[in-house]
Scaffold this motif. Structure first.
Motif, PDB file in Angstrom:
ATOM      1  N   LYS A 101       0.771  -1.225   0.173  1.00 39.39           N
ATOM      2  CA  LYS A 101       0.142  -0.002  -0.060  1.00 39.39           C
ATOM      3  C   LYS A 101       0.875   1.201  -0.088  1.00 39.39           C
ATOM      4  N   ARG A 102       2.169   1.158   0.610  1.00 38.87           N
ATOM      5  CA  ARG A 102       2.751   2.330   0.870  1.00 38.87           C
ATOM      6  C   ARG A 102       3.607   2.589  -0.592  1.00 38.87           C
ATOM      7  N   LEU A 103       3.907   1.577  -1.013  1.00 37.59           N
ATOM      8  CA  LEU A 103       4.631   1.747  -2.493  1.00 37.59           C
ATOM      9  C   LEU A 103       3.713   2.137  -3.534  1.00 37.59           C
ATOM     10  N   LEU A 104       2.318   1.648  -3.503  1.00 37.92           N
ATOM     11  CA  LEU A 104       1.289   1.962  -4.209  1.00 37.92           C
ATOM     12  C   LEU A 104       1.354   3.443  -4.282  1.00 37.92           C
ATOM     13  N   LYS A 105       1.127   3.995  -3.223  1.00 35.45           N
ATOM     14  CA  LYS A 105       0.963   5.583  -3.162  1.00 35.45           C
ATOM     15  C   LYS A 105       2.115   6.516  -3.897  1.00 35.45           C
ATOM     16  N   LYS A 106       3.215   5.801  -3.896  1.00 31.92           N
ATOM     17  CA  LYS A 106       4.459   6.369  -4.404  1.00 31.92           C
ATOM     18  C   LYS A 106       4.594   5.893  -5.956  1.00 31.92           C
ATOM     19  N   GLY A 107       3.569   4.978  -6.448  1.00 32.87           N
ATOM     20  CA  GLY A 107       3.683   4.658  -7.852  1.00 32.87           C
ATOM     21  C   GLY A 107       4.671   3.871  -8.250  1.00 32.87           C
ATOM     22  N   ILE A 108       5.071   3.132  -7.167  1.00 31.18           N
ATOM     23  CA  ILE A 108       6.460   2.012  -7.437  1.00 31.18           C
ATOM     24  C   ILE A 108       5.652   0.652  -7.968  1.00 31.18           C
ATOM     25  N   VAL A 109       4.581   0.185  -7.194  1.00 31.70           N
ATOM     26  CA  VAL A 109       3.960  -0.985  -7.772  1.00 31.70           C
ATOM     27  C   VAL A 109       2.791  -0.778  -8.448  1.00 31.70           C
ATOM     28  N   ALA A 110       2.096  -2.042  -9.036  1.00 33.65           N
ATOM     29  CA  ALA A 110       0.765  -1.804  -9.719  1.00 33.65           C
ATOM     30  C   ALA A 110      -0.272  -2.252  -8.884  1.00 33.65           C
ATOM     31  N   ALA A 111      -1.575  -1.666  -9.005  1.00 32.20           N
ATOM     32  CA  ALA A 111      -2.677  -1.848  -8.228  1.00 32.20           C
ATOM     33  C   ALA A 111      -3.138  -3.291  -8.192  1.00 32.20           C
ATOM     34  N   SER A 112      -2.805  -3.867  -9.255  1.00 31.87           N
ATOM     35  CA  SER A 112      -3.052  -5.332  -9.472  1.00 31.87           C
ATOM     36  C   SER A 112      -2.210  -6.296  -8.463  1.00 31.87           C
ATOM     37  N   GLU A 113      -0.980  -5.609  -7.996  1.00 28.04           N
ATOM     38  CA  GLU A 113      -0.463  -6.175  -6.954  1.00 28.04           C
ATOM     39  C   GLU A 113      -0.920  -6.460  -5.366  1.00 28.04           C
ATOM     40  N   LEU A 114      -1.452  -5.184  -5.385  1.00 24.03           N
ATOM     41  CA  LEU A 114      -2.426  -4.893  -3.851  1.00 24.03           C
ATOM     42  C   LEU A 114      -3.453  -5.736  -3.837  1.00 24.03           C
ATOM     43  N   GLU A 115      -4.155  -5.848  -5.157  1.00 22.01           N
ATOM     44  CA  GLU A 115      -5.366  -6.755  -5.053  1.00 22.01           C
ATOM     45  C   GLU A 115      -5.003  -8.063  -4.631  1.00 22.01           C
ATOM     46  N   ASN A 116      -3.823  -8.651  -5.267  1.00 19.82           N
ATOM     47  CA  ASN A 116      -3.428 -10.163  -4.864  1.00 19.82           C
ATOM     48  C   ASN A 116      -3.153 -10.311  -3.454  1.00 19.82           C
TER      49      ASN A 116
END
Length: 471
Positions: free
Chosen positions: A203-218
């Motif tokens: 979640k922290r990396l997603l806010k910085k745009g480092i990971v994709a949203a799909s990775e969070l869903e998984n």
């Protein structure tokens, strides 16, 4: 002087007094009889003289007069004898008056015990004969115990298994099953905590745009699955712990107690396979049995558990059961003395006591419209050696229960009392050759005598019926 001695002296005094009164009565009756005989003799002599004169004349004129004269003499001799033996009046007397209730019954043992088979099996030994005397503690039968030995081994095995189960439940929290469930829960909990940290990092990396949203869903999906695994592991641990609960422990403890009780019961049956006599007595065929024909136990016979093997009768004394109707039952009470005789032992008189009176009427032989009967038991507790030899079970007896007695009752013969339509009692008193009807009050009544409470006195003369005064 003790109470018993005083009672004996009083009884002897009453007997002497009764005998004295009886002698006085007999003397008075004899004197009256003699006076009557003298008067009648004079009358008869006059008649005989008259007949003699007439006979003498007849003798001179008719043949065969001697035979007729002899007939006349015999006739008047018979009349004189009848006059001398006849006495119309009765005396008021004093005597012992007793009211007795007659009963009948049959001799039964004083006490009897049914011997019940403690187990099923074959009779290995028989150490008695029917109708013979046995002593208390004597071994009568030995029953085979092979089947019971097998039952004991099975019960013992069940007891050991239940005992091990109790110990296991008591230490259940430290068992391998609980330890395995706890390890499984700990492992799932560790994985769940790891996935939760990873989810927070994504979640922290997603806010910085480092990971994709799909990775969070998984990762969120993985986290939810692990939470379900954790709940399942927790439920499994609770279920395993439930197997060691207090209620489960009580159940296995009860199983252990039941197994121990069964084992002890079989032990007792095996111990009692040696059947001994509980009392001194005579061995009889079963008295109370469901079978029509009582079975005789022999060596090799097969007996069932709780089967009536035989009866041991205590013949130190005996009991007699009788039936008393509802009219007389209230006259009886526990402890009353009973005199016992019988046709088979006429020269023996026994004393018994009433030991049981039924509180409910018999229903087996009850007949509609007839008085109800009640069972009464009379006991004779002690017998002599001669009595034991001559009195046999089943013999018929005649009994009398003493209901009431008076040592010096004022009595008159039964036929002297007249009962009128109003149920009032009267007697005809004879005084100076004249009769007088007198009202009396009666008391106790026997078959031939009536007690008089008021109206007449001792020694007075009575007539059986009202006669003309000139008689």
């Amino acid at each position: 002087m003790n109470k018993s001695t005083e009672e004996n002296l009083l009884d002897k005094y009453n007997q002497l007094q009764t005998s004295y009164y009886q002698l006085e009565d007999d003397k008075l009756a004899l004197e009256n009889q003699l006076k009557k005989i003298k008067r009648r003799r004079k009358f008869i002599i006059i008649i005989l003289l008259a007949i003699g004169l007439a006979g003498s004349g007849y003798f001179w004129f008719e043949e065969g007069a001697v035979e007729e004269w002899t007939t006349y003499l015999n006739f008047w001799k018979t009349q004189e004898e009848q006059l001398e033996s006849t006495d119309n009046h009765m005396l008021v007397k004093k005597q012992l008056l007793q009211i007795k209730l007659p009963l009948t019954g049959k001799i039964e043992p004083l006490d009897q015990m049914e011997i019940i088979s403690p187990l099923k099996g074959m009779v290995k030994e028989k150490n008695f004969q029917y109708n013979e005397f046995v002593k208390q503690g004597q071994v009568l039968l030995v029953i085979d115990t092979n089947q019971e030995q097998a039952n004991y081994r099975k019960a013992y095995a069940d007891y050991l298994n239940s005992k091990a189960e109790v110990e296991k439940i008591r230490n259940w929290k430290d068992s391998s099953e609980v330890a395995r469930a706890r390890r499984g829960l700990t492992k799932v909990q560790y994985n769940l905590n790891t996935t939760r940290r990873e989810l927070e990092e994504i979640k922290r990396l997603l806010k910085k745009g480092i990971v994709a949203a799909s990775e969070l869903e998984n990762k969120e999906k993985e986290y939810r699955n692990q939470k379900l695994d954790y709940q399942s592991s927790q439920d499994e641990l609770d279920s395993v712990l439930e197997q060691g609960s207090k209620e489960k422990l009580q159940i296995v403890e009860l199983k252990q107690k039941n197994s121990k009780f069964e084992m002890q019961t079989i032990e007792t049956r095996i111990k009692n396979a040696r059947v001994v006599s509980p009392i001194d007595g005579v061995v009889l065929l079963p008295i109370n049995t469901k079978d029509d024909i009582p079975s005789r136990i022999q060596r090799g016979s097969f007996v069932k558990q709780e089967q009536v093997l035989f009866t041991i009768a205590n013949l130190q004394g005996f009991t007699i059961k009788t039936k008393v109707d509802e009219i007389d039952i209230l006259k009886l009470k526990i402890g009353q003395k009973v005199t016992i005789t019988g046709d088979a032992f006429k020269d023996i008189t026994l004393e018994g006591t009433i030991k049981y009176i039924a509180s409910q009427a018999d229903t087996e032989n009850a007949q509609e419209g007839m008085p109800s009967n009640f069972t009464v038991t009379i006991a004779v507790s002690k017998l002599t050696k001669e009595h034991k030899q001559r009195l046999l079970l089943g013999m018929s007896t005649d009994m009398e229960v003493l209901l009431e007695e008076k040592p010096n009752a004022l009595v008159v013969p039964f036929e002297a009392v007249i009962i009128d339509e109003e149920q009032q009692a009267w007697v005809i008193k004879l005084d100076a050759g004249k009769s007088q009807k007198v009202k009396v009050k009666t008391g106790m009544t026997t078959i031939d005598m009536v007690e008089i409470l008021e109206g007449v006195q001792f020694g007075e003369k009575l007539l059986p019926e009202l006669l003309p005064e000139d008689e």
